[in-house]
Design an enzyme around this catalytic site. Structure first.
Site, PDB file in Angstrom:
ATOM      1  N   HIS A 155      -7.507   4.216   4.258  1.00 10.30           N
ATOM      2  CA  HIS A 155      -6.316   5.308   4.764  1.00 10.30           C
ATOM      3  C   HIS A 155      -6.376   5.420   6.125  1.00 10.30           C
ATOM      4  CE1 HIS A 155      -3.672   8.283   3.770  1.00 10.30           C
ATOM      5  NE2 HIS A 155      -4.381   8.915   4.589  1.00 10.30           N
ATOM      6  N   ARG A 198       4.341   4.678 -15.448  1.00 12.55           N
ATOM      7  CA  ARG A 198       3.463   4.362 -14.512  1.00 12.55           C
ATOM      8  C   ARG A 198       2.166   3.996 -15.325  1.00 12.55           C
ATOM      9  NH1 ARG A 198       2.532   6.267  -9.466  1.00 12.55           N
ATOM     10  NH2 ARG A 198       4.380   7.440  -9.416  1.00 12.55           N
ATOM     11  N   MET A 228       0.366   0.546  -2.186  1.00 12.99           N
ATOM     12  CA  MET A 228       1.040   1.751  -2.009  1.00 12.99           C
ATOM     13  C   MET A 228       1.464   2.411  -3.026  1.00 12.99           C
ATOM     14  SD  MET A 228       0.747   2.144   1.303  1.00 12.99           S
ATOM     15  CE  MET A 228       1.532   3.281   1.911  1.00 12.99           C
ATOM     16  N   THR A 250      -6.050  -2.069  14.261  1.00 17.54           N
ATOM     17  CA  THR A 250      -7.132  -3.017  14.835  1.00 17.54           C
ATOM     18  C   THR A 250      -8.468  -2.697  14.413  1.00 17.54           C
ATOM     19  OG1 THR A 250      -7.352  -1.786  16.868  1.00 17.54           O
ATOM     20  CG2 THR A 250      -5.573  -3.571  17.052  1.00 17.54           C
TER      21      THR A 250
HETATM   22  C1  GAR Z   1      -2.693   0.275   6.674  1.00 18.50           C
HETATM   23  O1  GAR Z   1      -2.431   0.918   7.667  1.00 18.50           O
HETATM   24  C2  GAR Z   1      -3.457   1.087   5.585  1.00 18.50           C
HETATM   25  O2  GAR Z   1      -4.482   1.754   6.030  1.00 18.50           O
HETATM   26  C3  GAR Z   1      -2.158   1.742   4.931  1.00 18.50           C
HETATM   27  O3  GAR Z   1      -1.269   0.883   4.769  1.00 18.50           O
HETATM   28  C4  GAR Z   1      -1.388  -0.048   5.905  1.00 18.50           C
HETATM   29  C5  GAR Z   1      -1.402  -1.517   5.450  1.00 18.50           C
HETATM   30  O4  GAR Z   1      -1.496  -2.547   6.080  1.00 18.50           O
HETATM   31  N1  GAR Z   1      -2.534   2.392   3.757  1.00 18.50           N
HETATM   32  C6  GAR Z   1      -2.159   3.460   3.148  1.00 18.50           C
HETATM   33  O5  GAR Z   1      -1.155   4.176   3.835  1.00 18.50           O
HETATM   34  C7  GAR Z   1      -2.718   3.787   1.923  1.00 18.50           C
HETATM   35  N2  GAR Z   1      -2.283   5.095   1.623  1.00 18.50           N
HETATM   36  P1  GAR Z   1      -1.417  -4.054   5.923  1.00 18.50           P
HETATM   37  O6  GAR Z   1      -0.878  -4.302   4.631  1.00 18.50           O
HETATM   38  O7  GAR Z   1      -1.163  -4.775   7.000  1.00 18.50           O
HETATM   39  O8  GAR Z   1      -3.067  -4.084   5.510  1.00 18.50           O
END
Ligand code: GAR
Length: 198
Positions: free
Chosen positions: A117, A73, A98, A180
């Site tokens: 988030h 990590r 992530m 959205t």
């Molecule tokens: C989004 O919904 C974001 O809020 C979430 O992942 C998705 C990514 O979508 N983030 C997390 O869960 C962070 N812990 P995207 O790749 O289409 O932007």
């Protein structure tokens, strides 16, 4: 010129919304700001092609290649920091990134590290936020843009968007409705920060 570095792991729709807002709202002229690079920890992330289509520089720092190191990590975060710092960024924007980041990483970018988030924090930090909101009987859900601190999905809240949870929602239909709104609030927060910073 002030550099923004965006970190992604997946589809990159938030990254795309930010890149499109930057173009449409002429961040380069108005804020002397540009997206210097989109970095993914996954080589197959769909957002990489979307970034390239927008003419943005992309880079991959694949976390799986650090698996055999004694401290994977830390080794990954240190390689990621090197890639990010080569752009001397004003803002580091986590957009569906992530990975849990080490405290050393977070402290290094303190004050210029942002995340989105998919819940109304402090409710539902972590994963599976939409299913958890449905299971808890929430009537509203949403998304939060916040500064990143060493605690997961914590840190000062900069913006939130609220959507209704409908009676027949699945996690997917709720996620789509929340997404959205994510696409609206994340670029808006960045433009606000850039307009205020000297
Ligand atoms: C989004 O919904 C974001 O809020 C979430 O992942 C998705 C990514 O979508 N983030 C997390 O869960 C962070 N812990 P995207 O790749 O289409 O932007």
């Amino acid at each position: 010129m002030r550099n923004i570095v965006i970190l992604i792991s997946g589809g990159g729709s938030n990254m795309l919304a930010i890149a499109q807002a930057a173009q449409r709202e002429q961040w380069q002229d108005r804020f002397q700001a540009r997206i210097a690079c989109v970095i993914s920890n996954r080589p197959q992330a769909g957002g990489l092609a979307k970034a390239a289509d927008m003419g943005l520089a992309t880079q991959v720092v694949d976390h799986t290649t650090f698996a055999l190191q004694s401290h994977p990590r830390e080794a990954f975060d240190s390689a990621l920091m090197q890639a990010i710092d080569s752009h001397q960024p004003t803002l580091v924007v986590l957009a569906g990134f992530m990975r849990i980041l080490t405290p050393g990483f977070v402290v290094h970018y303190q004050g210029r590290l942002l995340n989105i988030h998919p819940s109304l924090l402090p409710a539902f930090p972590g994963l599976h936020t939409h299913q958890r909101a449905i299971d808890a009987g929430c009537r509203f859900a949403g998304a939060t843009v916040h500064q990143v601190t060493v605690d997961l999905d914590d840190g000062p809240i900069l913006a939130q968007a609220v959507v209704p949870v409908l009676p027949d929602d699945s996690a997917d239909s709720l996620a789509a409705r929340v997404l959205t709104q994510e696409h609206l609030i994340y670029p808006r927060v960045l433009a606000q920060l850039l307009s205020r910073q000297p």
